[in-house]
Each structure stands twice: as structure tokens, then as C-alpha cells.
Design a protein around this motif. Structure first.
Motif, PDB file in Angstrom:
ATOM      1  N   THR A   1       1.460  31.388   1.874  1.00  0.00           N
ATOM      2  CA  THR A   1       2.153  32.509   2.500  1.00  0.00           C
ATOM      3  C   THR A   1       1.301  33.102   3.623  1.00  0.00           C
ATOM      4  O   THR A   1       0.106  33.338   3.430  1.00  0.00           O
ATOM      5  CB  THR A   1       2.441  33.612   1.461  1.00  0.00           C
ATOM      6  N   PRO A   2       1.879  33.361   4.787  1.00  0.00           N
ATOM      7  CA  PRO A   2       1.091  33.992   5.850  1.00  0.00           C
ATOM      8  C   PRO A   2       0.535  35.349   5.415  1.00  0.00           C
ATOM      9  O   PRO A   2       1.227  36.134   4.753  1.00  0.00           O
ATOM     10  CB  PRO A   2       2.101  34.142   6.996  1.00  0.00           C
ATOM     11  N   VAL A   3      -0.715  35.611   5.782  1.00  0.00           N
ATOM     12  CA  VAL A   3      -1.348  36.905   5.508  1.00  0.00           C
ATOM     13  C   VAL A   3      -1.467  37.693   6.803  1.00  0.00           C
ATOM     14  O   VAL A   3      -0.927  38.776   6.939  1.00  0.00           O
ATOM     15  CB  VAL A   3      -2.737  36.717   4.850  1.00  0.00           C
ATOM     16  N   VAL A   4      -2.188  37.136   7.772  1.00  0.00           N
ATOM     17  CA  VAL A   4      -2.316  37.767   9.091  1.00  0.00           C
ATOM     18  C   VAL A   4      -1.563  36.891  10.086  1.00  0.00           C
ATOM     19  O   VAL A   4      -1.963  35.759  10.371  1.00  0.00           O
ATOM     20  CB  VAL A   4      -3.793  37.919   9.507  1.00  0.00           C
ATOM     21  N   HIS A   5      -0.457  37.405  10.619  1.00  0.00           N
ATOM     22  CA  HIS A   5       0.410  36.631  11.502  1.00  0.00           C
ATOM     23  C   HIS A   5      -0.120  36.525  12.928  1.00  0.00           C
ATOM     24  O   HIS A   5       0.393  35.724  13.710  1.00  0.00           O
ATOM     25  CB  HIS A   5       1.810  37.261  11.546  1.00  0.00           C
ATOM     26  N   ASN A   6      -1.076  37.341  13.293  1.00  0.00           N
ATOM     27  CA  ASN A   6      -1.564  37.348  14.666  1.00  0.00           C
ATOM     28  C   ASN A   6      -2.122  35.999  15.076  1.00  0.00           C
ATOM     29  O   ASN A   6      -2.646  35.249  14.245  1.00  0.00           O
ATOM     30  CB  ASN A   6      -2.623  38.437  14.839  1.00  0.00           C
ATOM     31  N   ARG A   7      -2.008  35.691  16.374  1.00  0.00           N
ATOM     32  CA  ARG A   7      -2.420  34.394  16.908  1.00  0.00           C
ATOM     33  C   ARG A   7      -3.689  34.545  17.753  1.00  0.00           C
ATOM     34  O   ARG A   7      -3.614  34.929  18.922  1.00  0.00           O
ATOM     35  CB  ARG A   7      -1.318  33.811  17.799  1.00  0.00           C
ATOM     36  N   PRO A   8      -4.864  34.275  17.203  1.00  0.00           N
ATOM     37  CA  PRO A   8      -6.084  34.313  18.010  1.00  0.00           C
ATOM     38  C   PRO A   8      -6.109  33.173  19.019  1.00  0.00           C
ATOM     39  O   PRO A   8      -5.595  32.075  18.764  1.00  0.00           O
ATOM     40  CB  PRO A   8      -7.204  34.156  16.972  1.00  0.00           C
ATOM     41  N   HIS A   9      -6.727  33.424  20.164  1.00  0.00           N
ATOM     42  CA  HIS A   9      -6.774  32.393  21.214  1.00  0.00           C
ATOM     43  C   HIS A   9      -7.506  31.157  20.747  1.00  0.00           C
ATOM     44  O   HIS A   9      -7.147  30.034  21.101  1.00  0.00           O
ATOM     45  CB  HIS A   9      -7.454  32.962  22.467  1.00  0.00           C
ATOM     46  N   TRP A  10      -8.552  31.357  19.921  1.00  0.00           N
ATOM     47  CA  TRP A  10      -9.360  30.200  19.533  1.00  0.00           C
ATOM     48  C   TRP A  10      -8.575  29.234  18.644  1.00  0.00           C
ATOM     49  O   TRP A  10      -8.827  28.015  18.692  1.00  0.00           O
ATOM     50  CB  TRP A  10     -10.663  30.644  18.864  1.00  0.00           C
ATOM     51  N   CYS A  11      -7.650  29.743  17.855  1.00  0.00           N
ATOM     52  CA  CYS A  11      -6.833  28.856  17.016  1.00  0.00           C
ATOM     53  C   CYS A  11      -6.009  27.902  17.877  1.00  0.00           C
ATOM     54  O   CYS A  11      -5.877  26.709  17.566  1.00  0.00           O
ATOM     55  CB  CYS A  11      -5.904  29.673  16.123  1.00  0.00           C
ATOM     56  N   GLN A  12      -5.455  28.417  18.973  1.00  0.00           N
ATOM     57  CA  GLN A  12      -4.642  27.575  19.860  1.00  0.00           C
ATOM     58  C   GLN A  12      -5.530  26.560  20.570  1.00  0.00           C
ATOM     59  O   GLN A  12      -5.167  25.379  20.702  1.00  0.00           O
ATOM     60  CB  GLN A  12      -3.898  28.434  20.878  1.00  0.00           C
ATOM     61  N   ALA A  13      -6.703  27.002  21.033  1.00  0.00           N
ATOM     62  CA  ALA A  13      -7.616  26.094  21.730  1.00  0.00           C
ATOM     63  C   ALA A  13      -8.065  24.962  20.815  1.00  0.00           C
ATOM     64  O   ALA A  13      -8.125  23.791  21.227  1.00  0.00           O
ATOM     65  CB  ALA A  13      -8.830  26.871  22.247  1.00  0.00           C
ATOM     66  N   GLU A  14      -8.372  25.284  19.566  1.00  0.00           N
ATOM     67  CA  GLU A  14      -8.843  24.245  18.639  1.00  0.00           C
ATOM     68  C   GLU A  14      -7.715  23.319  18.217  1.00  0.00           C
ATOM     69  O   GLU A  14      -7.935  22.113  18.011  1.00  0.00           O
ATOM     70  CB  GLU A  14      -9.511  24.893  17.428  1.00  0.00           C
ATOM     71  N   ALA A  15      -6.509  23.839  18.084  1.00  0.00           N
ATOM     72  CA  ALA A  15      -5.370  22.969  17.756  1.00  0.00           C
ATOM     73  C   ALA A  15      -5.112  21.982  18.883  1.00  0.00           C
ATOM     74  O   ALA A  15      -4.868  20.789  18.646  1.00  0.00           O
ATOM     75  CB  ALA A  15      -4.129  23.812  17.483  1.00  0.00           C
ATOM     76  N   MET A  16      -5.161  22.470  20.124  1.00  0.00           N
ATOM     77  CA  MET A  16      -4.958  21.585  21.268  1.00  0.00           C
ATOM     78  C   MET A  16      -6.065  20.533  21.342  1.00  0.00           C
ATOM     79  O   MET A  16      -5.799  19.348  21.599  1.00  0.00           O
ATOM     80  CB  MET A  16      -4.919  22.425  22.554  1.00  0.00           C
TER      81      MET A  16
ATOM     82  N   PRO B   1      -5.779  28.299   9.041  1.00  0.00           N
ATOM     83  CA  PRO B   1      -5.308  27.012   9.580  1.00  0.00           C
ATOM     84  C   PRO B   1      -6.016  26.582  10.859  1.00  0.00           C
ATOM     85  O   PRO B   1      -6.176  25.383  11.108  1.00  0.00           O
ATOM     86  CB  PRO B   1      -3.819  27.271   9.820  1.00  0.00           C
ATOM     87  N   GLY B   2      -6.447  27.538  11.670  1.00  0.00           N
ATOM     88  CA  GLY B   2      -7.203  27.177  12.869  1.00  0.00           C
ATOM     89  C   GLY B   2      -8.482  26.433  12.552  1.00  0.00           C
ATOM     90  O   GLY B   2      -8.920  25.583  13.336  1.00  0.00           O
ATOM     91  N   HIS B   3      -9.070  26.728  11.401  1.00  0.00           N
ATOM     92  CA  HIS B   3     -10.250  25.981  10.980  1.00  0.00           C
ATOM     93  C   HIS B   3      -9.882  24.595  10.461  1.00  0.00           C
ATOM     94  O   HIS B   3     -10.670  23.655  10.601  1.00  0.00           O
ATOM     95  CB  HIS B   3     -11.028  26.761   9.919  1.00  0.00           C
ATOM     96  N   PHE B   4      -8.704  24.449   9.866  1.00  0.00           N
ATOM     97  CA  PHE B   4      -8.291  23.105   9.435  1.00  0.00           C
ATOM     98  C   PHE B   4      -8.313  22.155  10.633  1.00  0.00           C
ATOM     99  O   PHE B   4      -8.847  21.038  10.546  1.00  0.00           O
ATOM    100  CB  PHE B   4      -6.862  23.116   8.865  1.00  0.00           C
ATOM    101  N   VAL B   5      -7.708  22.598  11.743  1.00  0.00           N
ATOM    102  CA  VAL B   5      -7.616  21.721  12.908  1.00  0.00           C
ATOM    103  C   VAL B   5      -8.975  21.593  13.617  1.00  0.00           C
ATOM    104  O   VAL B   5      -9.259  20.556  14.228  1.00  0.00           O
ATOM    105  CB  VAL B   5      -6.518  22.194  13.882  1.00  0.00           C
TER     106      VAL B   5
END
Length: 422
Positions: free
Chosen positions: A321-336, A260-264
Motif C-alpha cells: 500500500t502506498p505510504v508517501v505518494h509524493n514523487r521525488p526527482h531522484w526516484c524518476q532519475a534512477e528508474a530511467m 520503490p526508487g531504491h528497488f530500481v
């Protein structure tokens, strides 16, 4: 033509209008720059541990070196002391020990006799960042940058770009034989960013057209037909590899399933491409905005707080369905960053909400005020973790997140910063 996205579209109450918020962003960015200066090693830049220290056996990594060169070049253009020499060090390293002087292109690291052949392949992902670093260093007039850009673009054109497919090929053996039977969305996504930067620096519009062709295939065709989920792994004849890396779901670059981080991340790149095309010629396909909006919606729906805790998780399965629940920092930065881009593009309060929500999350859980930098990865309870990524991240995602919200959507990052500071 100026970007047709006036600041008046921002809500009156937007954080982006507030001087204290802008100062906060600048302060966070400068903290990151200072923290990462310790990553310099003899032949480039290397990874830092959780305390911001180099390991005793630390050696230069080419992708990390390219990304750090890009950041410190842009920071040097802002007049920030100490950044120019670091950018120059990065350029010299990419022209010197990290380059393949026999066959052209760049190694993942300085090669050694015991380096396995599979670890010395010429990767599209790395070469995209080399070209990005060269373009940003050229904007900042870093010594050697134009030579690096010339070499990087020659390699990109000769070996990686597929005119027939409208995408970049994935990887080769060191002598450019043995092309990999793979087409990947991740390397091509970053190539879209680099193509826009190169178009601005060289004045050659062909790079923008190539960016559009990549977006047309991966997003407007493949993702649109998957309800704006973004499948990433394909064979060379464009068969979706649904089981790719099923046995290694935490792979850092090609994880199983979808991200999902790549979607955003694709979402804000589409908005930047729309603005770049309009700025250059006055026309951009209307579907770029439509697809960008849908990508953000799908990314946040499938990835944000899926297990009850805030944060955008790493990967999902084909059924969501979630596979890896961990939250990488880059996913949050790209979503923002995507929320900020959609806010500037549309003025909708919905995106102001997400912009604030994601920054609140980053501030609460990811900014490491004890040891410095950002925590690179959190688990599903938002505790520090190292399942996918170890140590502290390089500057690329986090530092850009502190500046990009304040920039117009076009021109590209380094060029926009240079115009802003001028």
C-alpha cells in the motif's frame, strides 16, 4: 576484457541511437551544471532554494559537498569550463574544515559548539560519497584528490567495513565509539557504487568483491526472499525492523516501509556490477541479471502511477500500500537509468518504452524551465511539493541521468566518462 554488451543489442529505433536525443541529454546536463554553481559557499557546497539561491545563513553540508565534488570533477574531465575550480574547492573543503582532524573521518557539517552529539555522528552514507568524490577527482587529476582518496579508504576499511558480515556498518560517535544498532540498505547501496569506482581507480579488485558481498546479502538473499521487495532497516543482528520510523514516514534517508526508487536503483547497480566483474575477470554470477530484472519489475509495479497519475512514488507499506505518494526527482532519475541499463543489457523493447515514458514524465513535470534545475519533489497530482525534500536538489542524481544512458555499463561512471571523452 571489453564489456560484452554491444551497441547492436539496442533496438534500431532506440532513442539512444539518435543524435538529437544525445544532444538533448547533453544540453539538459549543462543547464543543470550551470544552475548549481551558485551552491558554492566558503567551506564547501550548500543547498539551494526553489529559485536556485542560497539562504542568507547557508552553510556547507558534507554529503552535498561530496556529491557536488564528484559531479564537477567528472564535468571537468569533459572539458567544461568552470567545473575544475569547483571540484578543487570541494576537495579542499573535504580535506579541510569538513574533516575531523582529531579522530579521522568526516563530520556531517562544520562542527559548532552547540551541535548536538547525534548530529555529529560519523555516517556510512556520507563516507561513501566522500570516497566517491575522491575517486572521481582522482580520475580528473584534481589537486589533493589522491590524498583525499587515501584518507577516505583508510577510514572506510578501519571503521566501516565488516568483513564478517560483508556489509558496511552504519554510524559511530565522533570518536568512533557507540556503534549504532542498525544495518541499513541505503548506505550500503551507495557503497556498492563507490566500491566499483574505487576498484577502477585503484586497480584493487577487493572493492569489487566487497560490492558483490553487499549485493549478495541485501538483494540475492533478503530481497529475493521478499519477492524482490527491498526491506531496508535491520538491527545489528539482522532482525528486520518493520516499525522503524513508523512515526516519521517522510524521513529523507530512512523512511518507514520500503522505497520503490531504491528497488530500481539497485537494479542498475547489479547490471553495472555484472559488467564490471566480466570486464575484470570474465565471470559474473548469472543471478545478477535475473535479480536486476526482477527488481525493476517490482519497483515499477509497486511504485509507478499507483494513484492514477504518472510518476514513481516515495514509499510503500509491507503489503504494498502506498505510504508517501509524493514523487521525488531522484526516484524518476534512477528508474530511467535502470530502464536504460536493462535496454543496453537485453535489447528488449519493453525497456525502450520505459526509458521514453520516464523521460517524458521528467520533461513534462520536473524540469523547471522558469526557475532552473529540476523540481525536487512533486505531490500525487504532480504539483511542486516539499514534504520530504525542500529546495532544489544537488546534481548527483539528475546530472548523472543525462550521461549514464550513453555510457557502457562498465567501467564505473567517472572512468567511463574519461574514456568516452578521450
Amino acid at each position: 576484457m571489453a564489456e560484452p554488451l554491444p551497441a547492436l543489442m539496442l533496438p534500431v529505433s532506440s532513442w539512444l541511437r539518435l543524435a538529437p536525443h544525445r544532444r538533448w541529454l547533453d544540453m539538459q546536463g549543462q543547464h543543470l551544471l550551470d544552475f548549481s554553481k551558485a551552491a558554492r559557499v566558503r567551506d564547501g557546497f550548500a543547498a539551494l532554494d526553489d529559485d536556485g539561491m542560497l539562504q542568507p545563513d547557508a552553510t556547507a553540508d558534507s554529503t552535498l559537498t561530496a556529491r557536488m565534488t564528484h559531479v564537477y570533477a567528472v564535468a571537468a574531465g569533459r572539458g567544461l569550463p568552470g567545473c575544475g575550480p569547483l571540484a578543487a574547492h570541494g576537495v579542499a573543503s573535504l580535506l579541510g574544515p569538513l574533516a575531523d582532524h582529531a579522530h579521522g573521518g568526516w563530520f556531517p557539517a562544520v562542527p559548532h559548539r552547540d551541535t548536538p552529539p547525534e548530529n555529529a555522528r560519523k555516517q556510512a552514507y556520507l563516507h561513501s560519497f566522500v570516497a566517491l568524490a575522491a575517486s572521481s577527482a582522482t580520475v580528473a587529476d584534481v589537486p589533493g584528490a589522491r590524498d583525499l582518496l587515501t584518507r577516505a579508504l583508510a577510514t572506510w576499511r578501519q571503521h566501516f567495513w565488516s568483513e564478517e558480515e560483508g556489509v558496511f556498518r552504519e554510524s559511530f560517535a565522533p570518536d568512533w565509539s557507540d556503534e549504532e544498532d542498525y544495518r541499513g540498505a541505503n548506505a550500503n547501496m551507495h557503497s556498492v557504487e563507490t566500491c566499483m569506482a574505487v576498484a577502477d581507480v585503484t586497480g584493487d579488485p577487493v572493492w569489487r568483491h566487497r560490492a558483490l558481498r553487499i549485493v549478495e546479502r541485501f538483494i540475492h538473499d533478503l530481497a529475493r526472499n521478499a519477492d524482490y521487495h527491498v526491506p531496508e532497516h535491520y538491527s545489528r543482528d539482522w532482525v528486520l525492523l518493520r516499525d522503524y520510523h513508523r512515526d516519521s514516514p517522510t524521513d529523507a534517508l530512512r523512511p518507514y516501509g520500503m522505497t520503490p526508487g531504491h528497488f530500481v536503483e539497485w537494479s542498475h547497480l547489479l547490471l553495472k556490477l555484472e559488467a564490471a566483474l566480466r570486464r575484470a575477470g570474465g565471470h559474473a554470477p548469472a543471478w545478477l541479471l535475473e535479480d536486476a530484472t526482477a527488481l525493476f519489475r517490482c519497483g515499477m509495479k509497486t511504485g509507478w502511477a499507483r494513484d492514477g497519475a504518472p510518476g514513481l512514488l516515495y514509499t510503500i507499506d509491507w503489503d504494498g500500500t502506498p505510504v508517501v505518494h509524493n514523487r521525488p526527482h531522484w526516484c524518476q532519475a534512477e528508474a530511467m537509468t535502470a530502464a536504460a541499463a536493462l535496454l543496453k543489457r537485453t535489447g528488449h523493447q519493453h525497456y525502450e518504452h520505459w526509458y521514453r515514458t520516464i523521460w517524458d514524465y521528467i520533461d513534462t513535470f520536473m524540469i523547471d524551465r522558469r526557475r532552473g534545475g529540476w523540481i525536487q519533489e512533486l505531490d500525487r497530482q504532480n504539483r511542486p511539493s516539499a514534504v520530504v525534500y525542500k529546495g532544489k536538489a544537488d546534481l548527483y542524481h539528475a546530472w548523472q541521468a543525462t550521461i549514464t544512458p550513453l555510457l557502457p555499463l562498465a567501467p564505473s561512471f567517472a572512468t567511463a566518462v574519461s574514456l568516452l571523452e578521450g
